[in-house]
Design a protein around this motif. Structure first.
Motif, PDB file in Angstrom:
ATOM      1  N   THR A  11     -10.510  46.423 -36.821  1.00  0.00           N
ATOM      2  CA  THR A  11      -9.709  46.482 -38.039  1.00  0.00           C
ATOM      3  C   THR A  11     -10.511  46.972 -39.242  1.00  0.00           C
ATOM      4  OG1 THR A  11     -10.175  44.154 -38.550  1.00  0.00           O
ATOM      5  CG2 THR A  11      -8.205  44.627 -37.237  1.00  0.00           C
ATOM      6  N   GLY A  12     -11.802  47.226 -39.035  1.00  0.00           N
ATOM      7  CA  GLY A  12     -12.648  47.714 -40.110  1.00  0.00           C
ATOM      8  C   GLY A  12     -12.523  49.218 -40.302  1.00  0.00           C
ATOM      9  N   LEU A  13     -13.361  49.748 -41.172  1.00  0.00           N
ATOM     10  CA  LEU A  13     -13.275  51.153 -41.540  1.00  0.00           C
ATOM     11  C   LEU A  13     -13.456  52.071 -40.333  1.00  0.00           C
ATOM     12  CD1 LEU A  13     -12.933  53.130 -43.873  1.00  0.00           C
ATOM     13  CD2 LEU A  13     -15.397  53.014 -44.261  1.00  0.00           C
ATOM     14  N   VAL A  14     -14.540  51.889 -39.579  1.00  0.00           N
ATOM     15  CA  VAL A  14     -14.766  52.705 -38.381  1.00  0.00           C
ATOM     16  C   VAL A  14     -13.898  52.211 -37.234  1.00  0.00           C
ATOM     17  CG1 VAL A  14     -16.454  53.468 -36.670  1.00  0.00           C
ATOM     18  CG2 VAL A  14     -17.123  53.285 -39.065  1.00  0.00           C
ATOM     19  N   VAL A  68     -17.972  49.241 -24.238  1.00  0.00           N
ATOM     20  CA  VAL A  68     -17.750  48.206 -25.239  1.00  0.00           C
ATOM     21  C   VAL A  68     -18.244  48.731 -26.589  1.00  0.00           C
ATOM     22  CG1 VAL A  68     -18.252  45.846 -25.949  1.00  0.00           C
ATOM     23  CG2 VAL A  68     -17.981  46.388 -23.521  1.00  0.00           C
ATOM     24  N   PHE A  69     -17.355  48.784 -27.562  1.00  0.00           N
ATOM     25  CA  PHE A  69     -17.673  49.287 -28.893  1.00  0.00           C
ATOM     26  C   PHE A  69     -17.670  48.120 -29.872  1.00  0.00           C
ATOM     27  CE2 PHE A  69     -15.548  52.611 -26.525  1.00  0.00           C
ATOM     28  CZ  PHE A  69     -16.283  53.762 -26.805  1.00  0.00           C
ATOM     29  N   CYS A  70     -18.767  47.946 -30.586  1.00  0.00           N
ATOM     30  CA  CYS A  70     -18.873  46.846 -31.538  1.00  0.00           C
ATOM     31  C   CYS A  70     -18.994  47.391 -32.953  1.00  0.00           C
ATOM     32  CB  CYS A  70     -20.071  45.957 -31.205  1.00  0.00           C
ATOM     33  SG  CYS A  70     -20.185  44.506 -32.268  1.00  0.00           S
ATOM     34  N   CYS A  71     -17.983  47.094 -33.761  1.00  0.00           N
ATOM     35  CA  CYS A  71     -17.966  47.543 -35.162  1.00  0.00           C
ATOM     36  C   CYS A  71     -17.913  46.351 -36.103  1.00  0.00           C
ATOM     37  CB  CYS A  71     -16.760  48.444 -35.409  1.00  0.00           C
ATOM     38  SG  CYS A  71     -16.639  49.868 -34.311  1.00  0.00           S
ATOM     39  N   LEU A  72     -18.365  45.215 -35.638  1.00  0.00           N
ATOM     40  CA  LEU A  72     -18.350  44.017 -36.480  1.00  0.00           C
ATOM     41  C   LEU A  72     -19.308  44.177 -37.655  1.00  0.00           C
ATOM     42  CD1 LEU A  72     -18.377  40.972 -34.008  1.00  0.00           C
ATOM     43  CD2 LEU A  72     -16.532  41.659 -35.554  1.00  0.00           C
ATOM     44  N   GLY A  73     -18.909  43.675 -38.798  1.00  0.00           N
ATOM     45  CA  GLY A  73     -19.789  43.724 -39.954  1.00  0.00           C
ATOM     46  C   GLY A  73     -19.102  43.149 -41.175  1.00  0.00           C
ATOM     47  N   GLY A 153     -13.974  56.563 -46.348  1.00  0.00           N
ATOM     48  CA  GLY A 153     -12.684  56.456 -45.680  1.00  0.00           C
ATOM     49  C   GLY A 153     -11.827  55.437 -46.408  1.00  0.00           C
ATOM     50  N   ASN A 154     -10.673  55.141 -45.852  1.00  0.00           N
ATOM     51  CA  ASN A 154      -9.740  54.218 -46.495  1.00  0.00           C
ATOM     52  C   ASN A 154      -9.927  52.804 -45.959  1.00  0.00           C
ATOM     53  OD1 ASN A 154      -8.435  56.251 -48.042  1.00  0.00           O
ATOM     54  ND2 ASN A 154      -7.300  56.875 -46.216  1.00  0.00           N
ATOM     55  N   ARG A 155     -10.601  51.987 -46.736  1.00  0.00           N
ATOM     56  CA  ARG A 155     -10.793  50.590 -46.355  1.00  0.00           C
ATOM     57  C   ARG A 155      -9.542  49.769 -46.663  1.00  0.00           C
ATOM     58  NH1 ARG A 155     -15.730  48.880 -44.871  1.00  0.00           N
ATOM     59  NH2 ARG A 155     -17.561  50.090 -45.466  1.00  0.00           N
ATOM     60  N   THR A 156      -9.318  48.743 -45.828  1.00  0.00           N
ATOM     61  CA  THR A 156      -8.232  47.817 -46.108  1.00  0.00           C
ATOM     62  C   THR A 156      -8.678  46.737 -47.084  1.00  0.00           C
ATOM     63  OG1 THR A 156      -8.875  46.507 -44.158  1.00  0.00           O
ATOM     64  CG2 THR A 156      -7.145  48.160 -43.862  1.00  0.00           C
TER      65      THR A 156
END
Length: 220
Positions: A11-14, A68-73, A153-156
């Motif tokens: 759900t993040g930017l990337v 497995v893709f990790c975009c946590l941050g 990019g467009n952040r939520t």
């Protein structure tokens, strides 16, 4: 049979870009998002699994997939403390990586940050560096670490500092050439493309990609 992509932090930017592109990618017939709360997304390839990140052990059996893709941050401000920041940006990704290895994942791909180093005097960069080091020690089948510069990019969520920085880089990016090219801001969609390209083309055991390399890999 196509592959399964697991996306943590979708759900993040990337992460949002990664989910969208993976759903359209010919190599994947199943895309699984680990989310705290289900999102209003509907696609025949997409599965959403609601999880409590504080209880990741309860979901180990379900984390079976190819890539497995990790975009946590997060940010220290949003987390509320250095301890809480470390939990999200170090402990959770490391646990997910251990689980990926245990379940036989073909590759683990993660976003850290430019300047990540265990020797950094900056807490944020040091935590990212420690995560990278601990991931390397796991002996994953394939580990791909992406170190982008400023993401655009467009952040939520609202991050005023990054918003102003992004505007600044729109002006100065063209001045960053040669060795300085790696400091250019980079769009989240480009990072997502680079990650998907790497997952499906690279066979390296451990690779680290700087922002300029990410830009090349993520060319449309």
């Amino acid at each position: 049979m196509g592959k399964t992509a697991w996306i943590i932090g979708g759900t993040g930017l990337v992460g949002q870009q990664l989910v969208d592109q993976a759903l359209r990618h010919a190599q994947y017939d199943r895309v699984v998002m680990l989310v705290r709360k289900r999102k209003e997304l509907d696609h025949p390839k997409l599965e959403q699994q609601e999880i409590d990140f504080a209880k990741l052990a309860d979901y180990e059996f379900a984390m079976q997939g190819d890539d497995v893709f990790c975009c946590l941050g997060t940010t220290q401000k949003k987390a509320g403390s250095q301890q809480a920041f470390r939990l999200v940006d170090h402990d959770y990704p490391l646990y997910v990586a251990r689980t990926a290895k245990m379940q036989g994942a073909r590759s683990f791909l993660i976003i850290t940050a430019m300047g990540a180093s265990v020797h950094s005097s900056i807490f944020y960069s040091r935590v990212k560096g420690e995560l990278e080091q601990h991931l390397k020690e796991l002996g994953l089948n394939a580990l791909h670490i992406f170190r982008p510069s400023l993401l655009t990019g467009n952040r939520t969520e609202h991050r005023s500092g990054e918003k102003y920085a992004a505007k600044l880089f729109q002006v100065i990016n063209f001045l960053l050439v040669g060795p300085l090219r790696k400091y250019r801001s980079i769009d989240a969609a480009v990072v997502a493309r680079a990650m998907l390209h790497t997952a499906n083309e690279s066979v390296s055991d451990v690779s680290i990609y700087g922002s300029d390399q990410i830009a090349e890999l993520g060319k449309a």
